[in-house]
Enzyme design. Structure first.
Site, PDB file in Angstrom:
ATOM      1  N   VAL A   1       0.840  -1.204   0.000  1.00  0.00           N
ATOM      2  CA  VAL A   1       0.000   0.000   0.000  1.00  0.00           C
ATOM      3  C   VAL A   1       0.871   1.249   0.000  1.00  0.00           C
ATOM      4  O   VAL A   1       0.755   2.113  -0.870  1.00  0.00           O
ATOM      5  CB  VAL A   1      -0.945   0.001   1.232  1.00  0.00           C
TER       6      VAL A   1
ATOM      7  N   CYS B   1      -6.384  -9.132   2.296  1.00  0.00           N
ATOM      8  CA  CYS B   1      -7.455  -8.375   2.953  1.00  0.00           C
ATOM      9  C   CYS B   1      -8.738  -9.137   3.232  1.00  0.00           C
ATOM     10  O   CYS B   1      -9.317  -8.989   4.309  1.00  0.00           O
ATOM     11  CB  CYS B   1      -7.825  -7.161   2.100  1.00  0.00           C
TER      12      CYS B   1
ATOM     13  N   GLN C   1     -10.080 -12.235   3.860  1.00  0.00           N
ATOM     14  CA  GLN C   1     -10.333 -13.059   5.045  1.00  0.00           C
ATOM     15  C   GLN C   1     -10.088 -12.258   6.320  1.00  0.00           C
ATOM     16  O   GLN C   1     -10.878 -12.293   7.259  1.00  0.00           O
ATOM     17  CB  GLN C   1      -9.457 -14.307   5.029  1.00  0.00           C
TER      18      GLN C   1
END
Length: 480
Positions: free
Chosen positions: A12, A272, A274
């Site tokens: 990210v 992301c 789960q």
């Protein structure tokens, strides 16, 4: 000159800051991380993550207004806006283990920001965090502030790996949540003005803090739910002779539903889905909403079911045993165009086959042998902790080999499992592959990428998720 610092140089932080630097030449952007090898990679010709288009963006800005550094405190001290993009793994022990997010890294980042700051700052949550994290961070900052003012904003990430740069250039929306106070609104405006360099005003949404935090979990839960819905239908299609691709197409043409995220597969993966759903489940339970928690749990249950159903189908088709048989695994990343293996369904499928004593040969164009061995020997949720806290050198899994092309992987194999939808798997020379395999030769297509009819003409026995079953497979029990 506005200075931005991002703590965390991962999937990210790296791409987001690179694009901000490219689109805002008047802003100085520093990406900091305590991992020396990771920062060294960002400063080299071989970036630590594979993402189409990322190389170009980094090369255009690096050394001009984009810097990668391990001097975390210096850059936080100088920054006006601090993005925090550290891991929020699922807790592996203690209260909420297996569901709650572990905020250890977040908390230490917040305490460090409070320690080194000598001027007012805007602190932006960029990691996926549980609702009300901002409140906790705010408390840490205000109680340690020494009179300095901090404004906390939530600016969740909606990137899809493999298309992250495209998503950053043309986002569906940018979401900024802040306190509804004069200072909070001013901070929201400051961050909005950064994105407004390239994102149209009407696509920058502003909300309160809690709505922004919850929107991220909700978006991921809704997407995962669509995949589990179509995967649940795929099991029914196989049982009835329907074709999931035809059903999904028919459903997707309804404008209220739309066609995206309706591809049946061996299951969803990624860092992301789960994690965020487990987090949502935990928050619901903590807020006395067991029915809501149960509803979201089902999305994960179907995903686990789909993976074990696939393994059962492989074993059952091959005379109920894969012991000492060579199975080729094509694709290990959780989806194409990324080298990311976090929560990839390939891990569970490989472990299921290894549990039945198969010999596995794996080929993925972007995933290293070290990563694959590490993934197969790690405990659940370990992957999300920093590398120095993961098992040191993975104990190599004896019955696994990792090879560098699909033909090597499939040579002398009894069966092939396609687990990632890499484009190159569509154009392989399957005639050549068939000739070099043990007979009967099986293909288990976990992504519906191959033309099953063509492969059957060559001589393969083919299983495609959610498609009418090969006569051979009909005679074999569906569950081993």
């Amino acid at each position: 000159m506005v200075k931005i610092c991002c703590i965390g140089a991962g999937y990210v932080g790296g791409p987001t800051m690179a694009v901000i630097a490219l689109k805002c030449p008047s802003i100085e952007v520093a990406v900091v991380d305590i991992s020396k090898p990771r920062i060294a990679a960002w400063n080299s010709d071989t970036l630590p993550i594979y993402e189409p288009g990322l190389d170009d963006v980094v090369k255009q800005c690096r050394g001009k207004n984009l810097f990668f550094s391990t001097d975390v405190e210096k850059h936080v001290f100088e920054a006006d806006i601090v993005f925090v993009s550290v891991n929020t793994p699922t807790k592996t022990q203690g209260l909420g283990a297996g569901k709650a997010a572990d905020l250890t890294y977040w908390e230490s980042a917040a305490r460090m920001i409070a320690d080194v700051s000598k001027s007012d700052k805007i602190v932006v949550e960029k990691s996926t965090v549980p609702v009300k994290t901002a409140e906790a961070i705010e408390k840490i900052l205000t109680h340690n502030s020494k009179g300095i003012k901090f404004q906390i904003l939530s600016n969740p990430e909606f990137l899809a790996e493999g298309t992250a740069i495209r998503d950053l250039f043309n986002p569906d929306r940018v979401l900024i949540g802040g306190r509804e106070t004069p200072e909070g609104l001013k901070a929201v405006q400051t961050l909005k003005s950064v994105y407004a360099h390239w994102v149209p005003e009407e696509q920058i949404l502003t909300t309160n803090l809690w709505s922004a935090e919850l929107s991220k979990l909700a978006a991921n839960a809704f997407l995962a739910q669509r995949i589990s819905s179509v995967n649940a239908m795929s099991a029914l299609c196989e049982a009835t002779g329907a074709n999931i691709q035809q059903v999904a197409y028919a459903v997707g043409t309804d404008s209220r539903i739309g066609p995206k995220f309706l591809n049946a597969s061996v299951g969803f993966g990624g860092s992301c889905f789960q994690k965020d759903i487990l987090n949502l489940v935990y928050i619901c339970e903590c807020n006395g909403l067991p029915e809501v928690a149960e509803y979201w749990k089902q999305v994960i249950k179907i995903n686990d079911y789909q993976k074990s159903r696939f393994v059962n189908r492989v074993v059952a088709s091959m005379f109920n045993t894969v012991s000492n048989k060579k199975i080729a695994i094509l694709g290990f990343a959780f989806k194409k165009d990324t080298g990311d293996t976090r929560e990839t369904p390939a891990i569970d499928v490989c472990q299921g086959l290894l549990g039945d004593k198969a010999n596995i040969s794996i080929f993925d164009p972007q995933v290293t042998e070290d990563q694959i061995q590490r993934d197969l020997s790690m405990n659940k949720f370990d992957w999300d902790h920093p590398i120095h806290l993961q098992p040191m050198s993975p104990t190599t899994v004896k019955k696994v080999s990792v090879v560098w092309d699909a033909y090597e992987a499939t040579k002398d194999a009894h069966g092939i499992c396609i687990l990632t939808e890499w484009d190159e798997f569509k154009t392989l020379d399957y005639q050549r592959i068939y000739e070099n395999m043990q007979k009967p030769a099986f293909v288990f297509d976990g992504r519906n990428v191959v033309d099953a009819e063509k492969l059957r003409e060559i001589g393969f026995i083919v299983y495609s998720i959610g498609k009418p079953l090969d006569a051979w497979l009909k005679d074999m029990p569906a569950v081993a």
